[in-house]
Design a protein around this motif. Structure first.
Motif, PDB file in Angstrom:
ATOM      1  N   GLU A 105       0.817  -1.217   0.000  1.00 57.75           N
ATOM      2  CA  GLU A 105       0.000   0.000   0.000  1.00 57.75           C
ATOM      3  C   GLU A 105       0.852   1.269   0.000  1.00 57.75           C
ATOM      4  O   GLU A 105       0.485   2.261  -0.625  1.00 57.75           O
ATOM      5  CB  GLU A 105      -0.954   0.005   1.197  1.00 57.75           C
ATOM      6  CG  GLU A 105      -2.082  -0.998   1.098  1.00 57.75           C
ATOM      7  CD  GLU A 105      -1.704  -2.414   1.525  1.00 57.75           C
ATOM      8  OE1 GLU A 105      -2.562  -3.307   1.428  1.00 57.75           O
ATOM      9  OE2 GLU A 105      -0.539  -2.630   1.943  1.00 57.75           O
ATOM     10  N   HIS A 106       1.990   1.235   0.680  1.00 56.77           N
ATOM     11  CA  HIS A 106       2.871   2.413   0.700  1.00 56.77           C
ATOM     12  C   HIS A 106       3.417   2.714  -0.697  1.00 56.77           C
ATOM     13  O   HIS A 106       3.573   3.871  -1.075  1.00 56.77           O
ATOM     14  CB  HIS A 106       4.001   2.237   1.724  1.00 56.77           C
ATOM     15  CG  HIS A 106       4.899   1.087   1.453  1.00 56.77           C
ATOM     16  ND1 HIS A 106       4.495  -0.239   1.565  1.00 56.77           N
ATOM     17  CD2 HIS A 106       6.191   1.046   1.069  1.00 56.77           C
ATOM     18  CE1 HIS A 106       5.503  -1.032   1.266  1.00 56.77           C
ATOM     19  NE2 HIS A 106       6.543  -0.274   0.950  1.00 56.77           N
ATOM     20  N   ARG A 107       3.681   1.666  -1.479  1.00 58.60           N
ATOM     21  CA  ARG A 107       4.150   1.867  -2.854  1.00 58.60           C
ATOM     22  C   ARG A 107       3.021   2.405  -3.740  1.00 58.60           C
ATOM     23  O   ARG A 107       3.262   3.203  -4.646  1.00 58.60           O
ATOM     24  CB  ARG A 107       4.707   0.572  -3.420  1.00 58.60           C
ATOM     25  CG  ARG A 107       6.069   0.261  -2.839  1.00 58.60           C
ATOM     26  CD  ARG A 107       6.724  -0.905  -3.546  1.00 58.60           C
ATOM     27  NE  ARG A 107       7.162  -1.826  -2.511  1.00 58.60           N
ATOM     28  CZ  ARG A 107       7.025  -3.127  -2.532  1.00 58.60           C
ATOM     29  NH1 ARG A 107       6.481  -3.727  -3.558  1.00 58.60           N
ATOM     30  NH2 ARG A 107       7.448  -3.868  -1.540  1.00 58.60           N
ATOM     31  N   ARG A 156       0.863   9.564  -6.060  1.00 62.29           N
ATOM     32  CA  ARG A 156       1.304  10.969  -5.942  1.00 62.29           C
ATOM     33  C   ARG A 156       1.823  11.510  -7.276  1.00 62.29           C
ATOM     34  O   ARG A 156       1.789  12.716  -7.507  1.00 62.29           O
ATOM     35  CB  ARG A 156       2.403  11.099  -4.895  1.00 62.29           C
ATOM     36  CG  ARG A 156       1.928  10.986  -3.479  1.00 62.29           C
ATOM     37  CD  ARG A 156       3.089  11.294  -2.537  1.00 62.29           C
ATOM     38  NE  ARG A 156       2.758  11.000  -1.174  1.00 62.29           N
ATOM     39  CZ  ARG A 156       3.364  10.071  -0.435  1.00 62.29           C
ATOM     40  NH1 ARG A 156       4.358   9.356  -0.934  1.00 62.29           N
ATOM     41  NH2 ARG A 156       2.992   9.869   0.809  1.00 62.29           N
ATOM     42  N   GLU A 157       2.326  10.644  -8.124  1.00 65.27           N
ATOM     43  CA  GLU A 157       2.895  11.053  -9.422  1.00 65.27           C
ATOM     44  C   GLU A 157       1.892  10.887 -10.559  1.00 65.27           C
ATOM     45  O   GLU A 157       2.230  11.156 -11.709  1.00 65.27           O
ATOM     46  CB  GLU A 157       4.142  10.215  -9.725  1.00 65.27           C
ATOM     47  CG  GLU A 157       5.204  10.264  -8.638  1.00 65.27           C
ATOM     48  CD  GLU A 157       5.693  11.679  -8.346  1.00 65.27           C
ATOM     49  OE1 GLU A 157       5.868  12.449  -9.306  1.00 65.27           O
ATOM     50  OE2 GLU A 157       5.880  12.002  -7.155  1.00 65.27           O
ATOM     51  N   SER A 158       0.684  10.456 -10.260  1.00 69.38           N
ATOM     52  CA  SER A 158      -0.297  10.150 -11.308  1.00 69.38           C
ATOM     53  C   SER A 158      -1.219  11.334 -11.585  1.00 69.38           C
ATOM     54  O   SER A 158      -1.294  12.284 -10.807  1.00 69.38           O
ATOM     55  CB  SER A 158      -1.148   8.942 -10.887  1.00 69.38           C
ATOM     56  OG  SER A 158      -2.086   9.330  -9.892  1.00 69.38           O
ATOM     57  N   TRP A 210      -4.104  11.991  -8.875  1.00 66.84           N
ATOM     58  CA  TRP A 210      -3.758  12.592  -7.580  1.00 66.84           C
ATOM     59  C   TRP A 210      -4.497  13.909  -7.374  1.00 66.84           C
ATOM     60  O   TRP A 210      -4.577  14.744  -8.278  1.00 66.84           O
ATOM     61  CB  TRP A 210      -2.249  12.839  -7.539  1.00 66.84           C
ATOM     62  CG  TRP A 210      -1.760  13.537  -6.319  1.00 66.84           C
ATOM     63  CD1 TRP A 210      -1.388  14.854  -6.227  1.00 66.84           C
ATOM     64  CD2 TRP A 210      -1.577  12.986  -5.024  1.00 66.84           C
ATOM     65  NE1 TRP A 210      -0.977  15.135  -4.945  1.00 66.84           N
ATOM     66  CE2 TRP A 210      -1.091  14.006  -4.183  1.00 66.84           C
ATOM     67  CE3 TRP A 210      -1.793  11.715  -4.480  1.00 66.84           C
ATOM     68  CZ2 TRP A 210      -0.806  13.797  -2.846  1.00 66.84           C
ATOM     69  CZ3 TRP A 210      -1.503  11.512  -3.141  1.00 66.84           C
ATOM     70  CH2 TRP A 210      -1.016  12.545  -2.341  1.00 66.84           C
ATOM     71  N   ILE A 211      -5.032  14.108  -6.172  1.00 64.20           N
ATOM     72  CA  ILE A 211      -5.666  15.363  -5.770  1.00 64.20           C
ATOM     73  C   ILE A 211      -5.048  15.729  -4.424  1.00 64.20           C
ATOM     74  O   ILE A 211      -5.339  15.093  -3.405  1.00 64.20           O
ATOM     75  CB  ILE A 211      -7.192  15.208  -5.622  1.00 64.20           C
ATOM     76  CG1 ILE A 211      -7.798  14.657  -6.918  1.00 64.20           C
ATOM     77  CG2 ILE A 211      -7.827  16.546  -5.234  1.00 64.20           C
ATOM     78  CD1 ILE A 211      -9.139  14.028  -6.727  1.00 64.20           C
ATOM     79  N   GLU A 212      -4.197  16.718  -4.433  1.00 66.84           N
ATOM     80  CA  GLU A 212      -3.425  17.083  -3.242  1.00 66.84           C
ATOM     81  C   GLU A 212      -4.294  17.265  -1.993  1.00 66.84           C
ATOM     82  O   GLU A 212      -3.960  16.788  -0.914  1.00 66.84           O
ATOM     83  CB  GLU A 212      -2.643  18.367  -3.523  1.00 66.84           C
ATOM     84  CG  GLU A 212      -1.750  18.797  -2.388  1.00 66.84           C
ATOM     85  CD  GLU A 212      -0.956  20.044  -2.747  1.00 66.84           C
ATOM     86  OE1 GLU A 212      -0.592  20.772  -1.809  1.00 66.84           O
ATOM     87  OE2 GLU A 212      -0.706  20.282  -3.941  1.00 66.84           O
TER      88      GLU A 212
END
Length: 172
Positions: free
Chosen positions: A32-34, A40-42, A45-47
Motif C-alpha cells: 500500500e505504501h508503494r 502521488r505522481e499520477s 492525484w488530488i493534493e
C-alpha cells in the motif's frame, strides 16, 4: 490532534505509517505504501484529498482519495484507498475521523461519489452501499458486499453504471 493536508515533507513518514499499518493485515499484499507513492505522481492525484492525522506532532494516520472513472462514459468518481493508522493507535476512532474528513473535503471540492473496497460491516456507517445497487462493478472478481459506493451529491449516480477504472497504480 489535527487532520491536515499531507505535505511533501510528510511523504516518507506517511509511507512508513502506511507500511506499519498494513504489515500484519492478512488481506494485504503489504504494498500500500508503494501504491500511495505511485499515486502521488499520477494524473489521478488530488493534493487536498491526501490527509494526515497528527497527534502530539506525530503523524499516526493517513487517508487518500484519488480519481477513478465509471463505465464507458468515464464518469468521474473517487477511490478511497488506503486508510492507514499506526497499530498502536488503531481502534481509537482515528480511521473514522480521517474518512469523515476526507468525505467532507471531497464534497466541498464538488466531487459526486466515492467508491471503496472494504469491510461490509464498517463502511455502511459512512453511507456506503453496494455498488451493484447502482449498476457499478469492480474491474476484478470481488464479493458483491465488499465493493461499495457513496453518493456525495444526491442523484449523482442516477445515470452512471459500468466497470470502475482505477489508476494504473492499482495494478489493474
Amino acid at each position: 490532534m489535527s487532520i491536515r493536508v499531507e505535505t511533501r515533507e510528510d511523504y516518507k513518514t506517511v509511507e512508513q505509517v502506511i507500511e506499519l499499518a498494513f504489515q500484519d493485515e492478512k488481506f494485504s499484499d503489504q504494498t500500500e505504501h508503494r501504491l500511495v507513492h505511485c499515486l502521488r505522481e499520477s494524473t489521478e492525484w488530488i493534493e487536498e484529498l491526501s490527509l494526515v492525522y497528527e497527534l502530539h506532532g506525530e503523524i499516526v494516520g493517513h487517508v487518500l482519495l484519488t480519481k477513478a472513472y465509471i463505465g464507458t462514459e468515464r464518469a468521474e468518481t473517487l477511490a478511497l484507498a488506503p486508510v492507514s493508522v499506526l497499530p498502536a493507535h488503531q481502534k481509537k476512532g482515528i480511521g473514522t475521523q480521517l474518512i469523515n474528513k476526507s468525505l467532507d473535503v471531497a464534497a466541498r471540492l464538488r466531487f459526486g461519489s466515492v467508491i471503496v473496497l472494504g469491510h461490509q460491516a464498517y463502511y455502511p456507517k459512512f453511507g456506503f452501499v453496494k455498488a451493484s445497487a447502482h449498476g457499478i462493478k469492480a474491474p476484478f472478481e470481488i464479493a458483491d458486499e465488499l465493493f461499495m459506493v457513496k453518493e456525495l451529491r444526491p442523484h449523482d449516480l442516477d445515470h452512471v453504471s459500468g466497470v470502475v477504472e482505477y489508476s494504473s497504480c492499482f495494478g489493474g
